[in-house]
Design a protein around this motif. Structure first.
Motif, mmCIF file in Angstrom:
data_model
loop_
_atom_site.group_PDB
_atom_site.id
_atom_site.type_symbol
_atom_site.label_atom_id
_atom_site.label_comp_id
_atom_site.label_asym_id
_atom_site.label_seq_id
_atom_site.Cartn_x
_atom_site.Cartn_y
_atom_site.Cartn_z
ATOM 1 N N ILE A 1 -41.300 2.404 -41.106
ATOM 2 C CA ILE A 1 -42.627 2.215 -40.355
ATOM 3 C C ILE A 1 -42.358 0.974 -39.276
ATOM 4 O O ILE A 1 -41.652 0.013 -39.701
ATOM 5 C CB ILE A 1 -43.729 1.462 -41.235
ATOM 6 N N MET A 2 -42.488 1.282 -38.091
ATOM 7 C CA MET A 2 -42.091 0.410 -37.057
ATOM 8 C C MET A 2 -43.294 0.372 -35.833
ATOM 9 O O MET A 2 -44.075 1.116 -35.694
ATOM 10 C CB MET A 2 -41.164 1.038 -36.210
ATOM 11 N N LYS A 3 -43.241 -0.617 -35.325
ATOM 12 C CA LYS A 3 -44.228 -1.194 -34.286
ATOM 13 C C LYS A 3 -43.487 -0.296 -32.879
ATOM 14 O O LYS A 3 -42.307 -0.051 -33.059
ATOM 15 C CB LYS A 3 -44.217 -2.788 -34.158
ATOM 16 N N LEU A 4 -44.264 -0.456 -32.044
ATOM 17 C CA LEU A 4 -43.921 0.761 -30.735
ATOM 18 C C LEU A 4 -42.432 0.073 -30.184
ATOM 19 O O LEU A 4 -41.510 0.898 -29.605
ATOM 20 C CB LEU A 4 -44.792 0.723 -29.632
ATOM 21 N N LYS A 5 -42.537 -1.076 -30.162
ATOM 22 C CA LYS A 5 -41.263 -1.860 -29.513
ATOM 23 C C LYS A 5 -40.057 -1.578 -30.277
ATOM 24 O O LYS A 5 -38.979 -1.484 -29.696
ATOM 25 C CB LYS A 5 -41.626 -3.423 -29.379
ATOM 26 N N ARG A 6 -40.169 -1.737 -31.443
ATOM 27 C CA ARG A 6 -39.078 -1.310 -32.543
ATOM 28 C C ARG A 6 -38.591 0.086 -32.245
ATOM 29 O O ARG A 6 -37.382 0.195 -32.263
ATOM 30 C CB ARG A 6 -39.526 -1.888 -33.684
ATOM 31 N N ILE A 7 -39.510 0.906 -32.156
ATOM 32 C CA ILE A 7 -39.204 2.410 -32.043
ATOM 33 C C ILE A 7 -38.346 2.504 -30.749
ATOM 34 O O ILE A 7 -37.357 2.978 -30.617
ATOM 35 C CB ILE A 7 -40.467 3.240 -32.000
ATOM 36 N N GLN A 8 -38.911 1.752 -29.635
ATOM 37 C CA GLN A 8 -38.267 1.982 -28.375
ATOM 38 C C GLN A 8 -36.787 1.662 -28.573
ATOM 39 O O GLN A 8 -35.862 1.984 -27.990
ATOM 40 C CB GLN A 8 -38.976 0.997 -27.342
ATOM 41 N N SER A 9 -36.611 0.230 -29.175
ATOM 42 C CA SER A 9 -35.236 -0.370 -29.266
ATOM 43 C C SER A 9 -34.355 0.468 -30.148
ATOM 44 O O SER A 9 -33.206 0.793 -30.029
ATOM 45 C CB SER A 9 -35.289 -1.744 -29.533
ATOM 46 N N PHE A 10 -34.958 1.103 -31.036
ATOM 47 C CA PHE A 10 -34.212 1.932 -31.885
ATOM 48 C C PHE A 10 -33.568 3.294 -31.193
ATOM 49 O O PHE A 10 -32.436 3.512 -31.312
ATOM 50 C CB PHE A 10 -34.930 2.423 -33.491
ATOM 51 N N LEU A 11 -34.513 3.878 -30.282
ATOM 52 C CA LEU A 11 -33.970 4.827 -29.646
ATOM 53 C C LEU A 11 -33.001 4.814 -28.422
ATOM 54 O O LEU A 11 -32.181 5.416 -28.526
ATOM 55 C CB LEU A 11 -35.171 5.581 -29.017
ATOM 56 N N LEU A 12 -33.202 3.542 -28.261
ATOM 57 C CA LEU A 12 -32.175 3.150 -27.031
ATOM 58 C C LEU A 12 -30.765 2.749 -27.710
ATOM 59 O O LEU A 12 -29.889 2.793 -27.172
ATOM 60 C CB LEU A 12 -32.735 1.573 -26.318
ATOM 61 N N SER A 13 -30.806 2.223 -29.190
ATOM 62 C CA SER A 13 -29.459 2.140 -29.733
ATOM 63 C C SER A 13 -28.929 3.453 -29.902
ATOM 64 O O SER A 13 -27.945 3.416 -30.326
ATOM 65 C CB SER A 13 -29.875 1.373 -31.116
ATOM 66 N N LEU A 14 -29.674 4.605 -30.025
ATOM 67 C CA LEU A 14 -28.827 5.796 -30.245
ATOM 68 C C LEU A 14 -28.338 6.535 -29.077
ATOM 69 O O LEU A 14 -27.545 7.268 -29.098
ATOM 70 C CB LEU A 14 -29.923 6.881 -30.687
ATOM 71 N N HIS A 15 -28.605 5.972 -27.741
ATOM 72 C CA HIS A 15 -28.126 6.438 -26.434
ATOM 73 C C HIS A 15 -26.583 6.198 -26.588
ATOM 74 O O HIS A 15 -26.066 5.117 -26.581
ATOM 75 C CB HIS A 15 -29.022 5.780 -25.431
ATOM 76 N N ASP A 16 -26.091 7.412 -26.094
ATOM 77 C CA ASP A 16 -24.639 7.364 -25.659
ATOM 78 C C ASP A 16 -24.572 6.970 -24.414
ATOM 79 O O ASP A 16 -24.708 8.056 -23.509
ATOM 80 C CB ASP A 16 -24.036 8.880 -25.915
ATOM 81 N N HIS A 17 -23.925 6.092 -23.896
ATOM 82 C CA HIS A 17 -23.704 5.802 -22.604
ATOM 83 C C HIS A 17 -22.401 6.474 -21.963
ATOM 84 O O HIS A 17 -21.546 6.696 -22.522
ATOM 85 C CB HIS A 17 -23.409 4.159 -22.701
#
Length: 190
Positions: free
Chosen positions: A174-190
């Motif tokens: 269960i996450m707030k929107l900001k947390r969902i966004q930062s989680f998705l950013l953490s999955l990004h392969d640069h």
């Protein structure tokens, strides 16, 4: 183009447009995981969701077309009045079968279809909404070993959808929107 190894599938209804824009707006154009977005829309309304998302996101927003191939850097929007299915070859198919949970597109249909293709590499996210659509699909993703994320009901514009999912999947994240966004950013392969 390389084949995706993970896929994010996101669903919402009432309040889901704003919630999904909040989550997606800071993701880079090069975001390495494709995103499929199923929002309940009025069946007979030709609202231009694609234009709305294109203006606000760095990602390429496209309304799904039959046989279109899943690629990174895209947000794929379910078209009004079609169920969206993902085939084994990572192309989409559109279906006009019966409404599910009073909806077409149905979040459950797409979540289940994506989980059948990506299994444990599926990240399911259920946002604000006034129906129970999405709960069983998210549970299916979780059962396949994928990740089940639910917007914090306290933050959701309409909490019915998140609460329904939490009841069915007590172990979801269960996450707030900001947390969902930062989680998705953490999955990004640069």
């Amino acid at each position: 183009m390389e084949t995706a190894s993970k896929t994010i599938v996101m669903g919402g209804s009432w309040g889901g447009i704003q919630a999904s824009l909040s989550v997606l707006r800071d993701l880079p154009a090069s975001f390495s995981i494709p995103i499929i977005l199923v929002l309940h829309r009025l069946r007979n309304l030709e609202g231009n969701l694609q234009e709305l998302f294109e203006k606000r996101l760095a990602l390429k927003a496209v309304e799904i077309e039959e046989k279109e191939k899943l690629e990174p850097g895209h947000v794929y929007l379910a078209p009004a009045n079609y169920h969206v299915l993902l085939e084994k070859d990572h192309t989409f198919s559109l279906d006009v079968s019966e409404l599910e949970n009073f909806s077409r597109p149905s979040i459950d249909v797409t979540f289940t279809s994506v989980a059948d293709v990506f299994g444990k590499n599926t990240i399911g996210i259920l946002l604000s909404g006034a129906s129970k659509d999405g709960s069983s699909g998210l549970s299916y993703i979780f059962g396949k070993g994928g990740m089940a994320i639910v917007q914090d009901p306290e933050e959701a514009e309409v909490a019915t959808m998140p609460i329904s999912a939490i009841e069915i999947i007590p172990d979801c994240s269960i996450m707030k929107l900001k947390r969902i966004q930062s989680f998705l950013l953490s999955l990004h392969d640069h």
